[in-house]
Write a protein that holds these residues in place. Structure first.
Motif, PDB file in Angstrom:
ATOM      1  N   UNK A 244       0.435  -0.870  -0.176  1.00  0.00           N
ATOM      2  CA  UNK A 244      -0.102   0.081   0.146  1.00  0.00           C
ATOM      3  C   UNK A 244       0.430   1.304  -0.037  1.00  0.00           C
TER       4      UNK A 244
ATOM      5  N   UNK B 236       1.695   1.614  -3.577  1.00  0.00           N
ATOM      6  CA  UNK B 236       0.974   2.485  -4.309  1.00  0.00           C
ATOM      7  C   UNK B 236       1.326   3.678  -4.006  1.00  0.00           C
ATOM      8  N   UNK B 237       0.298   3.950  -3.130  1.00  0.00           N
ATOM      9  CA  UNK B 237      -0.173   5.353  -2.399  1.00  0.00           C
ATOM     10  C   UNK B 237       0.747   6.569  -2.547  1.00  0.00           C
TER      11      UNK B 237
ATOM     12  N   UNK C 267       1.883   6.509  -6.485  1.00  0.00           N
ATOM     13  CA  UNK C 267       0.094   8.185  -7.207  1.00  0.00           C
ATOM     14  C   UNK C 267       0.756   9.512  -6.511  1.00  0.00           C
ATOM     15  N   UNK C 268       1.103  10.118  -5.494  1.00  0.00           N
ATOM     16  CA  UNK C 268       1.436  10.782  -4.784  1.00  0.00           C
ATOM     17  C   UNK C 268       2.633  11.484  -5.955  1.00  0.00           C
TER      18      UNK C 268
ATOM     19  N   UNK D 142       3.113  10.638  -9.136  1.00  0.00           N
ATOM     20  CA  UNK D 142       3.300  11.121 -10.235  1.00  0.00           C
ATOM     21  C   UNK D 142       1.723  12.235  -9.886  1.00  0.00           C
ATOM     22  N   UNK D 143       1.555  12.737  -8.779  1.00  0.00           N
ATOM     23  CA  UNK D 143       0.784  13.031  -9.046  1.00  0.00           C
ATOM     24  C   UNK D 143       0.757  14.617  -8.976  1.00  0.00           C
ATOM     25  N   UNK D 144       1.912  15.167  -8.070  1.00  0.00           N
ATOM     26  CA  UNK D 144       2.582  16.219  -7.723  1.00  0.00           C
ATOM     27  C   UNK D 144       3.184  16.658  -8.407  1.00  0.00           C
TER      28      UNK D 144
ATOM     29  N   UNK E 178       2.643  16.251 -11.406  1.00  0.00           N
ATOM     30  CA  UNK E 178       1.390  17.038 -12.579  1.00  0.00           C
ATOM     31  C   UNK E 178       0.590  18.154 -12.136  1.00  0.00           C
ATOM     32  N   UNK E 179       0.531  18.237 -11.063  1.00  0.00           N
ATOM     33  CA  UNK E 179       0.454  19.528 -10.379  1.00  0.00           C
ATOM     34  C   UNK E 179       1.611  20.359 -10.504  1.00  0.00           C
TER      35      UNK E 179
END
Lengths: 110, 209
Positions: free
Chosen positions: A86, A89-90, A93-94, A96-98, A100-101
């Motif tokens: 977990x 994965x988390x 994801x974080x 890739x997300x950061x 992106x932002x």
């Protein structure tokens, strides 16, 4: 989980012990909930009091990050053993997300 | 122990959600899904931050005109408390107390419905008082997509919990349904994690200007 190893062979002893452990954990959950409520109130007060945005924005983002750590590690049990996948994965994801932002904030300008 | 075995307090394992192979697989798979959800919401946040207050002319309402502290605070408290009540439900699940688990899940659902009611009121208010709609500006599209996607997750989470409660009402706890309850509560916590960023980034930062 660690309390898997506490089998004494006597079911009623095991249950009493486990219930005690669960109650202990629940107390920690309530404490983290109280802290989360406290952080939320502080964030709303900081904005309501009309302080400068240069201070308030980083401050409420920091409070949000702390709250999310409580939520993930206590409410979602990420502090327990067996949460390596977990976490992978988390955090992937974080990441890739950061990115992106960061990208959107720097290249989207119209 | 197999999934359909009739359970008693003595036989109930310490981590019932991961006792069966199916439970273990669901646990890993669900966290992979939550990792993907993180990326989904991060892209919506990125879009919102890039398009915040981007309106075609000065007559359109901006973030600082729209948001109000009391409603955002009430919604935050409702969702945060519902996160704690679902922790209570899982506490009773681990203690093999089915009735108490159902009761706390029920309280979670009520708090979630309260949150949803506030959100519906809020959107309705913006549309009718400020003419801030999905198509009125880039700001409107980005705002309703982000907050609406979260609201959609609340609707899905509530339906999921209600269905689980109804479907298993007469069955009691077993190793077959323990992973289902556990994952629904994880999903509910994740919804709250996203809301923490929505109230901070959208509402509080919106009011700061």
């Amino acid at each position: 989980m660690e309390n898997n190893q506490t089998n004494t062979g006597n079911p009623s002893v095991d249950i009493t012990y486990r219930r005690k452990r669960n109650a202990e954990e629940m107390r920690h959950q309530v404490i983290s909930f109280a802290l989360m409520i406290f952080f939320t109130v502080v964030a709303f007060v900081a904005v309501g009091s009309g302080m400068s945005g240069w201070f308030t924005v980083p401050f409420i983002l920091l409070l949000a990050a702390v709250q999310v750590v409580f939520q993930l590690y206590y409410f979602m049990h990420m502090s327990h053993k067996g949460h390596e996948a977990p976490a992978l994965f988390l955090y992937s994801g974080l990441l890739v997300g950061l990115i992106t932002i960061l990208t959107f904030l720097t290249i989207v300008w119209w | 122990m197999h999934a359909e075995e009739k359970m008693t307090l003595e036989k109930w394992p310490a981590a019932p959600e991961k006792q069966t192979l199916e439970g273990k697989n669901k646990f890993v798979g669900f966290w992979l899904f939550l990792g993907g959800e993180t990326v989904l919401f991060a892209s919506l946040f990125a879009t919102y931050l890039a398009l915040k207050d981007k309106v075609p002319n000065p007559e359109h309402a901006l973030a600082k005109d729209l948001f109000e502290i009391p409603l955002a605070f009430l919604m935050t408290m409702l969702l945060l408390t519902s996160s704690l009540t679902s922790v209570y439900a899982m506490y009773h699940m681990k203690n093999f107390e089915f009735k108490k688990m159902q009761l706390w899940l029920g309280i979670t659902v009520l708090l979630g419905l309260g949150f949803l009611g506030c959100e519906i009121y809020e959107f309705n208010h913006y549309v009718h008082e400020y003419h801030h709609t999905f198509t009125s500006s880039a700001f409107g599209s980005a705002f309703y997509t982000l907050v609406g996607f979260h609201g959609g997750h609340v609707v899905f989470g509530l339906s999921w919990i209600i269905l689980l409660m109804a479907r298993n009402a007469k069955r009691g706890l077993s190793l077959y349904n323990a992973p289902k309850f556990y994952l629904a509560s994880l999903y509910w916590h994740f919804i709250d994690v996203v809301w923490v960023f929505i109230f901070s980034v959208v509402y509080l930062m919106g009011m700061v200007g």
